[in-house]
Design a protein around this motif. Structure first.
Motif, mmCIF file in Angstrom:
data_model
loop_
_atom_site.group_PDB
_atom_site.id
_atom_site.type_symbol
_atom_site.label_atom_id
_atom_site.label_comp_id
_atom_site.label_asym_id
_atom_site.label_seq_id
_atom_site.Cartn_x
_atom_site.Cartn_y
_atom_site.Cartn_z
ATOM 1 N N LEU A 51 0.835 -1.197 0.000
ATOM 2 C CA LEU A 51 0.000 0.000 0.000
ATOM 3 C C LEU A 51 0.874 1.253 0.000
ATOM 4 O O LEU A 51 1.884 1.316 0.696
ATOM 5 C CB LEU A 51 -0.888 0.009 1.250
ATOM 6 C CG LEU A 51 -1.830 -1.200 1.408
ATOM 7 C CD1 LEU A 51 -2.504 -1.176 2.765
ATOM 8 C CD2 LEU A 51 -2.865 -1.225 0.301
ATOM 9 N N ASP A 52 0.465 2.240 -0.780
ATOM 10 C CA ASP A 52 1.202 3.508 -0.774
ATOM 11 C C ASP A 52 0.434 4.555 0.037
ATOM 12 O O ASP A 52 -0.590 4.250 0.645
ATOM 13 C CB ASP A 52 1.471 3.980 -2.210
ATOM 14 C CG ASP A 52 0.177 4.224 -2.971
ATOM 15 O OD1 ASP A 52 -0.861 4.426 -2.315
ATOM 16 O OD2 ASP A 52 0.206 4.215 -4.207
ATOM 17 N N GLU A 53 0.974 5.781 0.036
ATOM 18 C CA GLU A 53 0.349 6.822 0.873
ATOM 19 C C GLU A 53 -1.083 7.124 0.428
ATOM 20 O O GLU A 53 -1.943 7.426 1.244
ATOM 21 C CB GLU A 53 1.164 8.124 0.841
ATOM 22 C CG GLU A 53 2.630 7.966 1.192
ATOM 23 C CD GLU A 53 3.446 7.678 -0.051
ATOM 24 O OE1 GLU A 53 3.166 8.296 -1.094
ATOM 25 O OE2 GLU A 53 4.344 6.813 0.007
ATOM 26 N N LEU A 54 -1.322 7.047 -0.890
ATOM 27 C CA LEU A 54 -2.683 7.286 -1.373
ATOM 28 C C LEU A 54 -3.647 6.246 -0.822
ATOM 29 O O LEU A 54 -4.781 6.562 -0.465
ATOM 30 C CB LEU A 54 -2.712 7.272 -2.904
ATOM 31 C CG LEU A 54 -2.213 8.542 -3.592
ATOM 32 C CD1 LEU A 54 -2.192 8.355 -5.107
ATOM 33 C CD2 LEU A 54 -3.110 9.716 -3.228
ATOM 34 N N ASP A 55 -3.189 4.994 -0.747
ATOM 35 C CA ASP A 55 -4.033 3.956 -0.146
ATOM 36 C C ASP A 55 -4.331 4.288 1.308
ATOM 37 O O ASP A 55 -5.466 4.146 1.770
ATOM 38 C CB ASP A 55 -3.327 2.600 -0.239
ATOM 39 C CG ASP A 55 -3.246 2.080 -1.667
ATOM 40 O OD1 ASP A 55 -4.266 2.133 -2.363
ATOM 41 O OD2 ASP A 55 -2.163 1.633 -2.074
ATOM 42 N N GLY A 56 -3.317 4.720 2.033
ATOM 43 C CA GLY A 56 -3.515 5.084 3.431
ATOM 44 C C GLY A 56 -4.558 6.169 3.589
ATOM 45 O O GLY A 56 -5.453 6.083 4.427
ATOM 46 N N LEU A 61 -9.035 1.546 11.928
ATOM 47 C CA LEU A 61 -7.707 1.005 12.231
ATOM 48 C C LEU A 61 -6.659 1.838 11.524
ATOM 49 O O LEU A 61 -6.913 2.398 10.460
ATOM 50 C CB LEU A 61 -7.603 -0.436 11.728
ATOM 51 C CG LEU A 61 -8.486 -1.484 12.390
ATOM 52 C CD1 LEU A 61 -8.397 -2.794 11.627
ATOM 53 C CD2 LEU A 61 -8.061 -1.687 13.830
ATOM 54 N N PRO A 62 -5.457 1.912 12.098
ATOM 55 C CA PRO A 62 -4.369 2.572 11.391
ATOM 56 C C PRO A 62 -3.928 1.686 10.220
ATOM 57 O O PRO A 62 -3.959 0.467 10.327
ATOM 58 C CB PRO A 62 -3.265 2.669 12.436
ATOM 59 C CG PRO A 62 -3.522 1.520 13.339
ATOM 60 C CD PRO A 62 -5.017 1.345 13.374
ATOM 61 N N VAL A 63 -3.569 2.291 9.116
ATOM 62 C CA VAL A 63 -3.134 1.525 7.951
ATOM 63 C C VAL A 63 -1.631 1.714 7.785
ATOM 64 O O VAL A 63 -1.143 2.842 7.690
ATOM 65 C CB VAL A 63 -3.865 1.980 6.679
ATOM 66 C CG1 VAL A 63 -3.288 1.264 5.463
ATOM 67 C CG2 VAL A 63 -5.347 1.716 6.803
ATOM 68 N N THR A 64 -0.911 0.610 7.796
ATOM 69 C CA THR A 64 0.540 0.669 7.646
ATOM 70 C C THR A 64 0.890 0.611 6.169
ATOM 71 O O THR A 64 0.558 -0.350 5.481
ATOM 72 C CB THR A 64 1.195 -0.508 8.378
ATOM 73 O OG1 THR A 64 0.542 -0.690 9.626
ATOM 74 C CG2 THR A 64 2.672 -0.245 8.604
ATOM 75 N N SER A 73 -4.629 -5.802 8.360
ATOM 76 C CA SER A 73 -4.030 -4.493 8.588
ATOM 77 C C SER A 73 -2.703 -4.695 9.315
ATOM 78 O O SER A 73 -2.241 -3.882 10.095
ATOM 79 C CB SER A 73 -4.965 -3.606 9.390
ATOM 80 O OG SER A 73 -4.483 -2.284 9.430
ATOM 81 N N ALA A 74 -2.121 -5.856 9.022
ATOM 82 C CA ALA A 74 -0.771 -6.273 9.398
ATOM 83 C C ALA A 74 -0.360 -5.946 10.826
ATOM 84 O O ALA A 74 -0.683 -6.681 11.756
ATOM 85 C CB ALA A 74 0.247 -5.700 8.421
ATOM 86 N N THR A 75 0.316 -4.864 11.008
ATOM 87 C CA THR A 75 0.939 -4.580 12.280
ATOM 88 C C THR A 75 0.007 -3.902 13.278
ATOM 89 O O THR A 75 0.457 -3.486 14.338
ATOM 90 C CB THR A 75 2.162 -3.681 12.061
ATOM 91 O OG1 THR A 75 1.748 -2.565 11.304
ATOM 92 C CG2 THR A 75 3.244 -4.430 11.321
ATOM 93 N N ALA A 93 -0.485 1.410 15.370
ATOM 94 C CA ALA A 93 0.218 0.771 14.258
ATOM 95 C C ALA A 93 1.187 -0.303 14.742
ATOM 96 O O ALA A 93 1.618 -1.150 13.967
ATOM 97 C CB ALA A 93 0.961 1.815 13.426
ATOM 98 N N GLY A 94 1.545 -0.303 16.010
ATOM 99 C CA GLY A 94 2.459 -1.317 16.532
ATOM 100 C C GLY A 94 2.570 -1.196 18.036
ATOM 101 O O GLY A 94 1.896 -0.367 18.665
#
Lengths: 154, 154
Positions: free
Chosen positions: A2-7, A149-152, B60-62, B112-113
């Motif tokens: 995922l890139d920043e746009l995805d985030g 949720l935060p997206v990494t 959302s992985a981490t 995120a972690g």
DNA sequence: TCTGAAAGTTTTCATCC
DNA sequence: GGATGAAAACTTTCAGA
């Protein structure tokens, strides 16, 4: 990956998914079809599991939220599976988290009223096997109920 | 006031709001325009507060979920307001419930972690005024994360 | 308040950059 | 990957019951 746009896009979708592809595109700086291609990817990859309407707990009038902190009697996989199965099958169960710490499970119940809560509590915990003890916290104000949720990225 | 069709429709919307008016109409037995009129009413009345995409916490992985059980030092309205303000302003805070029972607040954090969790915990609870004590439960499996509420008809 | 059809948007998809 | 544009699908509106 995922890139920043995805985030950015995923943050927006977690905040408000009812906008059109054009509106979302304007926010993140993409054309509607580029937005659509990304969203399709999130859906087919399973990153977006579902899209739902969120109701106001206050306006849902008599709805009672309770949080139960549950400790099992035995720690085997079988006992855990049994309890999880019971919780997932119950319509009153809104959320279930398996946790490490002072308890084994945190269970959020949403019932139509206090009487319904008592029934559910008795059925799911009091008269159930494998439950060593449980504490109930009655929610008198659901101050924030997001699922974001935060997206990494990366 | 809500009738049984509203109850059905709201249950469906809380489960999956991405369907078209026609699909929803087929489920509840109404025409697309009748469905739309009802949904409009839910939105303008504030019963539906928002529509959101729900992400898979595992994918959302981490992402780390933690549940903090918080007890305040003082019970005055001012102290409560101060704590609530701090929690609502923090981006890591996913859910906040004011409860009665062994604790004052149940707070769900999504970070995120682990490092981010430690920062948030220190900032929001450890080094914060008005917090008497708090216990952290680390979520190792978010088994069910719905926001569906029962709808009382009548 | 519902249905059904016309008008207006949005989404989808093929194509090109 | 991203943009563009035409076709299909959906939503919105409104007349009629």
């Amino acid at each position: 990956m995922l890139d920043e746009l995805d985030g950015l896009l995923l943050a927006e979708l977690q905040r408000d998914s009812s906008r059109t592809l054009r509106e979302l595109g304007e926010v993140v700086g993409l054309s509607p079809s580029a937005v659509q291609r990304r969203i399709d990817r999130y859906r087919t990859s399973g990153l977006i599991t579902r899209e739902v309407a969120v109701l106001d707990a206050g306006l849902s009038a008599t709805a009672v939220l309770t949080i139960c902190l549950v400790t099992l009697r035995y720690e085997s996989d079988q006992h855990h599976a049994e309890v999880r199965g019971r919780l997932l099958a119950a319509p009153e169960v809104q959320q279930v988290y398996a946790v490490s710490g002072d308890y084994d499970y945190v269970v959020v119940l949403a019932t139509a009223g206090m009487a319904e809560y008592r029934d559910a509590g008795r059925r799911l915990f009091q008269n159930a096997p494998n439950i060593q003890r449980y504490t109930t916290l009655v929610v008198f104000d659901p101050i924030k109920t997001s699922t974001a949720l935060p997206v990494t990225i990366g």
